[in-house]
Design an enzyme around this catalytic site. Structure first.
Site, PDB file in Angstrom:
ATOM      1  N   LYS A   1       0.950  -1.165  -0.317  1.00  0.00           N
ATOM      2  CA  LYS A   1       0.043   0.186   0.099  1.00  0.00           C
ATOM      3  C   LYS A   1       0.912   1.328   0.004  1.00  0.00           C
ATOM      4  O   LYS A   1       2.167   1.265   0.462  1.00  0.00           O
ATOM      5  CB  LYS A   1      -0.860   0.009   1.206  1.00  0.00           C
ATOM      6  CG  LYS A   1      -2.124   0.687   1.098  1.00  0.00           C
ATOM      7  CD  LYS A   1      -3.451   0.199   0.333  1.00  0.00           C
ATOM      8  CE  LYS A   1      -4.421   1.201   0.300  1.00  0.00           C
ATOM      9  NZ  LYS A   1      -5.437   0.388  -0.179  1.00  0.00           N
TER      10      LYS A   1
ATOM     11  N   ASP B   1      -6.841   4.302  -4.615  1.00  0.00           N
ATOM     12  CA  ASP B   1      -7.766   4.273  -3.408  1.00  0.00           C
ATOM     13  C   ASP B   1      -8.387   5.659  -3.149  1.00  0.00           C
ATOM     14  O   ASP B   1      -8.343   6.446  -4.070  1.00  0.00           O
ATOM     15  CB  ASP B   1      -6.583   3.707  -2.377  1.00  0.00           C
ATOM     16  CG  ASP B   1      -7.269   3.486  -0.993  1.00  0.00           C
ATOM     17  OD1 ASP B   1      -7.858   2.199  -0.890  1.00  0.00           O
ATOM     18  OD2 ASP B   1      -7.138   4.353   0.029  1.00  0.00           O
TER      19      ASP B   1
HETATM   20  P1  NDP Z   1     -12.703   7.939  -3.228  1.00  0.00           P
HETATM   21  O1  NDP Z   1     -11.572   8.917  -2.919  1.00  0.00           O
HETATM   22  O2  NDP Z   1     -13.380   7.624  -4.555  1.00  0.00           O
HETATM   23  O3  NDP Z   1     -13.921   8.252  -2.198  1.00  0.00           O
HETATM   24  C1  NDP Z   1     -13.844   8.326  -0.719  1.00  0.00           C
HETATM   25  C2  NDP Z   1     -15.095   8.910  -0.088  1.00  0.00           C
HETATM   26  O4  NDP Z   1     -14.958   8.668   1.213  1.00  0.00           O
HETATM   27  C3  NDP Z   1     -15.366  10.221  -0.478  1.00  0.00           C
HETATM   28  O5  NDP Z   1     -16.843  10.210  -0.524  1.00  0.00           O
HETATM   29  C4  NDP Z   1     -14.826  10.847   0.790  1.00  0.00           C
HETATM   30  O6  NDP Z   1     -15.406  12.370   1.057  1.00  0.00           O
HETATM   31  C5  NDP Z   1     -15.099  10.164   1.854  1.00  0.00           C
HETATM   32  N1  NDP Z   1     -14.340  10.201   2.836  1.00  0.00           N
HETATM   33  C6  NDP Z   1     -12.867  10.029   2.665  1.00  0.00           C
HETATM   34  N2  NDP Z   1     -12.184  10.152   3.932  1.00  0.00           N
HETATM   35  C7  NDP Z   1     -13.132  10.471   4.842  1.00  0.00           C
HETATM   36  C8  NDP Z   1     -13.436  10.827   6.308  1.00  0.00           C
HETATM   37  N3  NDP Z   1     -12.025  11.083   6.776  1.00  0.00           N
HETATM   38  N4  NDP Z   1     -14.543  10.981   6.623  1.00  0.00           N
HETATM   39  C9  NDP Z   1     -15.756  10.805   6.057  1.00  0.00           C
HETATM   40  N5  NDP Z   1     -15.570  10.425   4.758  1.00  0.00           N
HETATM   41  C10 NDP Z   1     -14.495  10.302   4.062  1.00  0.00           C
HETATM   42  O7  NDP Z   1     -12.209   6.490  -2.405  1.00  0.00           O
HETATM   43  P2  NDP Z   1     -12.698   5.104  -2.664  1.00  0.00           P
HETATM   44  O8  NDP Z   1     -14.238   4.932  -2.866  1.00  0.00           O
HETATM   45  O9  NDP Z   1     -11.944   4.240  -3.610  1.00  0.00           O
HETATM   46  O10 NDP Z   1     -12.446   4.521  -1.382  1.00  0.00           O
HETATM   47  C11 NDP Z   1     -13.322   4.287  -0.201  1.00  0.00           C
HETATM   48  C12 NDP Z   1     -12.925   3.280   0.938  1.00  0.00           C
HETATM   49  O11 NDP Z   1     -12.777   2.056   0.150  1.00  0.00           O
HETATM   50  C13 NDP Z   1     -11.530   3.493   1.527  1.00  0.00           C
HETATM   51  O12 NDP Z   1     -11.313   2.735   2.763  1.00  0.00           O
HETATM   52  C14 NDP Z   1     -10.617   2.691   0.427  1.00  0.00           C
HETATM   53  O13 NDP Z   1      -9.392   2.012   1.171  1.00  0.00           O
HETATM   54  C15 NDP Z   1     -11.803   1.410   0.443  1.00  0.00           C
HETATM   55  N6  NDP Z   1     -11.377   0.476  -0.843  1.00  0.00           N
HETATM   56  C16 NDP Z   1     -11.357   0.960  -2.156  1.00  0.00           C
HETATM   57  C17 NDP Z   1     -11.097   0.241  -3.300  1.00  0.00           C
HETATM   58  C18 NDP Z   1     -11.118   0.768  -4.556  1.00  0.00           C
HETATM   59  O14 NDP Z   1     -10.890   0.003  -5.496  1.00  0.00           O
HETATM   60  N7  NDP Z   1     -11.221   2.133  -4.743  1.00  0.00           N
HETATM   61  C19 NDP Z   1     -10.530  -1.194  -2.843  1.00  0.00           C
HETATM   62  C20 NDP Z   1     -10.877  -1.560  -1.741  1.00  0.00           C
HETATM   63  C21 NDP Z   1     -11.090  -0.764  -0.738  1.00  0.00           C
HETATM   64  P3  NDP Z   1     -14.761  13.418   0.624  1.00  0.00           P
HETATM   65  O15 NDP Z   1     -14.598  13.753  -0.803  1.00  0.00           O
HETATM   66  O16 NDP Z   1     -15.345  14.555   1.469  1.00  0.00           O
HETATM   67  O17 NDP Z   1     -13.344  13.279   1.006  1.00  0.00           O
END
Ligand code: NDP
Length: 445
Positions: free
Chosen positions: A126, A166
């Site tokens: 990571k 991510d």
């Molecule tokens: P994105 O950046 O596309 O979206 C993240 C979302 O989560 C946004 O809506 C963001 O809001 C919100 N967010 C981020 N940090 C916080 C916080 N501290 N508090 C509240 N909301 C928050 O990321 P992903 O959708 O790719 O990832 C989301 C989760 O899924 C993560 O935990 C990631 O590790 C996990 N994941 C992702 C994978 C992938 O293929 N993308 C695979 C497996 C797991 P804002 O815009 O306000 O920051």
């Protein structure tokens, strides 16, 4: 906590101070696997867990770049190469101001077990940076990505370490990093996944984590004779994972009532429909706006600085970030009749919250099983790149679906406790055994 686990954790904490998320992830795995280690001389005598918590390599580097005003900005870049026993390091890059060594070590550690569960040959890694893409111009994001890759490209490669996206890293960022890698190394190769479809990407990769999470929950529901049809679902986040979770849930006849970002959540009692989802995708991916702007576009309520867990739902899909469901949030969900949790995000539930779900005997799918579809499809993208061909959408989706079913079967096999399936234990044990055996086969590595 047993004496053995307490002693083991004391050493982990002493050696890795101030990395609380890493301690949390290690403790969860230790609780699941320590009884097996204690009962199995080959694991106990080879200090296997002590070796697994030590990354094979940690890279930390300076990322200088020039912003649009011509001013110098300096961020910190990381890559944790955690374990390569079963394949090249594989795992995403996160760009978010909260990124630090402990957060990335927890994610890399989880990734090792997750990748093992996928049935594909991928080690765990990571990386990322404390860079915040929010509010930056495309030009600034490109400058940052190019500087980040200028250093990272020395350590990665299609047979060594293959990063993906991510939080904060989507198609735009992967494109800028891929372009820079190609320019510096002078090779067009599958060094990143999540690439654009016309330059080596795989169909369904964008959708995979969300779709996979829904497929996993479908399998869990089947164990209780239930289905997704007509179920009310609360989803958090509004990024890549949340968007495609919602898309698949709508397709399967569920009703999604919430989405969120770090500023608050929207609640649509009637259910977010396809048109509204398209609006969310446009606002989030193109305009890079806030979720509250969606509330203005279609009639729904917006709750500032709140998380969606107080809303009545049958199934919750935390898909934003780590530790977003506290013990109290979990109690509220259970009290409101929630029967299943599918973790799209990594470690979104605190240890207290997990206890609440497990004590209530509801279906609880930890991220390392439920969201493994993303990295699994990255693995499929790597296969297509190696063969220099592209599978159809249907082909990739079918393989993804099969993988999620296989992961569920492994969780059931190792997690059965009487009538209850402890998916945490099942995922940790199944993931652990494959990696541990490979490490032992390969000698003292
Ligand atoms: P994105 O950046 O596309 O979206 C993240 C979302 O989560 C946004 O809506 C963001 O809001 C919100 N967010 C981020 N940090 C916080 C916080 N501290 N508090 C509240 N909301 C928050 O990321 P992903 O959708 O790719 O990832 C989301 C989760 O899924 C993560 O935990 C990631 O590790 C996990 N994941 C992702 C994978 C992938 O293929 N993308 C695979 C497996 C797991 P804002 O815009 O306000 O920051």
């Amino acid at each position: 906590m047993s004496k053995k686990i307490a002693e083991f954790m004391a050493k982990v904490i002493e050696k890795n101070p101030a990395e609380k998320e890493f301690h949390q992830a290690v403790l969860e795995v230790a609780e699941s696997v320590m009884p097996l280690i204690e009962a199995t001389p080959k694991y106990k005598n080879s200090m296997i867990l002590e070796r697994m918590v030590e990354p094979e390599r940690v890279l930390m580097f300076r990322v200088p770049w020039l912003d649009d005003k011509g001013e110098i900005q300096i961020n910190r870049g990381f890559r944790i190469e955690m374990n390569s026993a079963i394949g090249p390091y594989k795992g995403g890059l996160r760009f978010h101001p909260s990124v630090n060594l402990g957060v990335l070590k927890f994610l890399a550690f989880e990734q090792v077990f997750k990748n093992s569960l996928t049935t594909l040959p991928m080690g765990g890694g990571k990386g990322g940076s404390d860079f915040d893409p929010k509010g930056k111009s495309d030009n600034e994001v490109m400058k940052f990505c190019q500087s980040f890759m200028l250093e990272l490209c020395k350590y990665i490669g299609p047979n060594t370490d293959v990063p993906a996206g991510d939080i904060g890293v989507g198609g735009r960022e992967i494109g800028y990093m891929f372009g820079q890698y190609k320019r510096v190394r002078n090779e067009f190769t599958g060094v990143l996944t999540g690439k654009g479809l016309n330059w080596g990407g795989s169909l369904i990769r964008s959708e995979a984590t969300g779709y996979g999470c829904v497929y996993f929950v479908q399998e869990m529901l089947k164990t209780r004779g239930e289905s997704l049809k007509g179920k009310t679902c609360a989803v958090s986040g509004s990024g890549n994972v949340a968007q495609y979770t919602v898309e698949k849930l709508i397709e399967l006849g569920a009703k999604v009532v919430t989405l969120s970002d770090s500023d608050g959540f929207i609640y649509d009692a009637g259910g977010i429909d396809k048109k509204e989802l398209a609006c969310v995708l446009n606002l989030k991916n193109v305009k890079r706006a806030r979720i509250k702007d969606c509330a203005k576009e279609f009639t729904c309520k917006y709750f500032e600085k709140k998380r969606p867990w107080s809303v009545k739902c049958d199934i919750a899909f935390p898909s934003a970030t780590q530790n977003e469901i506290s013990g109290d949030d979990a109690k509220m969900l259970v009290k409101n009749g929630c029967i299943a949790i599918g973790e799209g995000a990594n470690m979104p539930t605190t240890p207290e919250g997990i206890k609440v779900f497990q004590n209530a005997k509801i279906l609880y799918a930890p991220g390392k099983a439920a969201n493994a579809g993303g990295v699994a499809t990255s693995g499929l993208e790597m296969s297509q790149n190696s063969m220099r061909l592209s599978w159809t959408r249907e082909e990739v989706d079918r393989r993804l679906h099969d993988i999620m079913i296989a992961i569920h079967e492994q969780c059931v096999k190792y997690g059965k406790e009487g009538k209850y399936i402890n998916y945490v234990k099942g995922a940790n044990l199944a993931g652990f055994i494959k990696v541990a055996d490979a490490m032992i086969d390969q000698g003292l590595v």
